[in-house]
Design an enzyme around this catalytic site. Structure first.
Site, mmCIF file in Angstrom:
data_model
loop_
_atom_site.group_PDB
_atom_site.id
_atom_site.type_symbol
_atom_site.label_atom_id
_atom_site.label_comp_id
_atom_site.label_asym_id
_atom_site.label_seq_id
_atom_site.Cartn_x
_atom_site.Cartn_y
_atom_site.Cartn_z
ATOM 1 N N TYR A 1 -3.212 12.322 0.925
ATOM 2 C CA TYR A 1 -2.594 11.442 -0.078
ATOM 3 C C TYR A 1 -1.500 12.212 -0.828
ATOM 4 C CZ TYR A 1 -2.196 8.008 -3.806
ATOM 5 O OH TYR A 1 -1.709 7.056 -4.679
ATOM 6 N N ASP B 1 -4.586 1.023 -9.091
ATOM 7 C CA ASP B 1 -6.020 0.774 -9.211
ATOM 8 C C ASP B 1 -6.429 0.591 -10.669
ATOM 9 O OD1 ASP B 1 -5.747 1.362 -6.573
ATOM 10 O OD2 ASP B 1 -6.844 3.248 -6.643
ATOM 11 N N ALA C 1 -15.010 3.210 -0.451
ATOM 12 C CA ALA C 1 -14.710 2.051 0.400
ATOM 13 C C ALA C 1 -13.283 1.557 0.195
ATOM 14 C CB ALA C 1 -15.703 0.931 0.128
ATOM 15 N N GLU D 1 -7.546 10.897 -13.284
ATOM 16 C CA GLU D 1 -7.618 11.033 -11.814
ATOM 17 C C GLU D 1 -6.715 12.201 -11.362
ATOM 18 O OE1 GLU D 1 -9.464 8.452 -10.140
ATOM 19 O OE2 GLU D 1 -9.265 9.582 -8.281
ATOM 20 N N SER E 1 -13.726 2.500 -6.841
ATOM 21 C CA SER E 1 -14.873 2.740 -7.726
ATOM 22 C C SER E 1 -14.501 3.738 -8.819
ATOM 23 C CB SER E 1 -16.071 3.249 -6.921
ATOM 24 O OG SER E 1 -15.683 4.348 -6.128
ATOM 25 N N SER E 2 -13.649 4.705 -8.504
ATOM 26 C CA SER E 2 -13.337 5.705 -9.537
ATOM 27 C C SER E 2 -12.467 5.096 -10.640
ATOM 28 C CB SER E 2 -12.716 6.968 -8.947
ATOM 29 O OG SER E 2 -11.545 6.681 -8.258
ATOM 30 N N GLU F 1 0.854 -1.200 0.000
ATOM 31 C CA GLU F 1 0.000 0.000 0.000
ATOM 32 C C GLU F 1 0.884 1.242 0.000
ATOM 33 O OE1 GLU F 1 -3.131 -0.122 -1.123
ATOM 34 O OE2 GLU F 1 -3.654 -1.481 0.495
HETATM 35 C C1 GLA Z 1 -5.214 4.751 -3.820
HETATM 36 C C2 GLA Z 1 -4.461 5.125 -5.090
HETATM 37 C C3 GLA Z 1 -3.461 4.034 -5.495
HETATM 38 C C4 GLA Z 1 -2.574 3.639 -4.333
HETATM 39 C C5 GLA Z 1 -3.410 3.383 -3.077
HETATM 40 C C6 GLA Z 1 -2.553 3.152 -1.866
HETATM 41 O O1 GLA Z 1 -6.025 3.640 -4.040
HETATM 42 O O2 GLA Z 1 -5.361 5.341 -6.140
HETATM 43 O O3 GLA Z 1 -2.700 4.471 -6.593
HETATM 44 O O4 GLA Z 1 -1.575 4.598 -4.105
HETATM 45 O O5 GLA Z 1 -4.290 4.460 -2.781
HETATM 46 O O6 GLA Z 1 -1.804 1.998 -2.027
#
Ligand code: GLA
Length: 386
Positions: free
Chosen positions: A218, A168, A119, A156, A123-124, A32
């Site tokens: 983030y 993602d 969640a 995004e 979803s995006s 992560e």
């Molecule tokens: C979000 C981001 C991903 C990743 C995760 C954390 O989902 O869209 O690119 O950085 O957080 O692992």
């Protein structure tokens, strides 16, 4: 998800037959906040998706209808500027696939989905990848899957305003049923691994909260990692980013950089290391040690990377004394969303019941739980009957 309702609405609104594209949300076993540091991730696409029905309309306008919200919106191709709300995602994908070489034309579109919003199940990304995959077909483009991933990621960044990594969108596009993807986010090389967890299930526990810090923090984490790399480079000029830093090398900088920056960076370095081990444990069916890596990930995300929240920490703590749970951690960007839990199969129902009760009593909130089913990635269907 069944596409029939989406197609039926499309036919009712636009009076013609659409093509259908779809793309799923994702889970991540471990790895992560490593993707934007050029590290490794271990995601899988799931059986919850966004579904689009779309057809050309012979104009220069895009007419969109969000079925779940019962809202419509439109924009001109000649004037695509970022705005608010769901229409912004549609604009982003049209604009960023054009940057990759698609020639946009006016189209009509209806979409809906069953990926829970906010969640941590992406979803995006599901929305972006489903639409980008559909537009590639509709505009007779020849974008590769990687182009679709990158255009979706850029939408995004430039439209939703989150400087996300590639995980993602990659999982949503490249996912395969029953497989997890080990992705090297630097080289984009990837391997499919069987999710070998016989006798166990992955269960998601959704906190049903999304704290507003999510997107600003983030982007801050990204900057903090870059700041750490600058310090490390003074000693090791060959370092490009945290991907190149070993656990031992990182230790040398303890006390030699801002402690917050040190914590952020050492988490990322350790998480890459945990992922490599976790993947081997998974391949060898050593689920006890896989689970330990998953718990280690949460500890780092919560204490060093500081992207957890009381609800997520509470749900992980509830599993610590439960012999039926081998590992648990927050999943995705953090500040809300889900925990992912590796649970003995025969204990799944009791686990969900116990967690639901504990969450209500301890945090006063309702839990939603899902047993993960790994499904296929983004695809187009020529025709679906309404
Ligand atoms: C979000 C981001 C991903 C990743 C995760 C954390 O989902 O869209 O690119 O950085 O957080 O692992």
């Amino acid at each position: 998800m069944n596409a029939k309702a989406v197609v039926a609405k499309f036919e009712e609104l636009f009076n013609k037959e659409p093509m259908v594209s779809r793309a799923p949300g994702r889970v991540n076993i471990i790895g992560e906040h490593t993707d934007y540091n050029d590290g490794f991730v271990l995601p899988a696409s799931i059986d919850k998706e966004m579904v689009f029905a779309l057809a050309l309309n012979g104009t220069d306008t895009v007419n969109a209808y969000a079925l779940d919200l019962e809202e419509s919106g439109s924009f001109e191709l000649s004037n695509i500027v970022p705005s608010e709300g769901w229409i912004n995602y549609i604009k982003g994908v049209v604009a960023e696939t054009a940057v990759k070489g698609l020639e946009p034309k006016g189209f009509d579109v209806v979409f809906a989905g069953d990926v829970p919003l906010g969640a941590g199940m992406s979803s995006s990304a599901a929305l972006e990848c489903a639409l980008a995959t559909g537009l590639n077909k509709l505009f007779e483009g020849d974008l590769s899957k990687l182009d679709i991933v990158l255009a979706s990621q850029m939408s995004e960044h430039n439209y939703a305003g989150v400087k996300c990594g590639i995980m993602d969108q990659f999982a949503s596009t490249f996912g395969q049923a029953n497989k997890v993807i080990k992705l090297d986010c630097r080289t984009k090389e990837y391997e499919y691994h069987n999710l070998d967890i016989t006798g166990h299930k992955l269960v998601l526990c959704n906190t049903n909260v999304t704290h507003s810090l999510a997107s600003s923090e983030y982007n801050t984490r990204r900057e903090q990692c870059e700041a750490g790399v600058e310090v490390i480079k003074e000693t090791y000029p060959e370092i490009i980013n945290l991907r190149d830093v070993s656990v031992e090398m990182m230790h040398e900088f303890e006390g030699k950089m801002d402690p917050v920056i040190y914590d952020r960076c050492s988490y990322v370095v350790e998480e890459n290391d945990r992922l490599t081990k976790a993947c081997e444990f998974m391949d060898n069916g050593d689920l006890v040690n896989l689970g330990k890596m998953i718990y280690g990930s949460h500890e780092g995300l919560s204490k060093k990377y500081a992207v957890s929240c009381p609800e997520l920490d509470f749900l992980v703590e509830q599993t610590l004394e439960d012999d039926n749970v081998l590992g648990a951690r927050m999943m995705g960007g953090g500040f809300g969303g889900c925990t992912i839990n590796l649970v003995k199969e025969e204990a799944v129902d009791a686990f969900v019941e116990r967690m639901t009760k504990a969450y209500k009593e301890g945090m006063g909130k309702d839990l939603s739980a899902y047993v993960v089913v790994i499904g296929d990635g983004a695809r187009v269907e020529e025709s679906v009957e309404a």
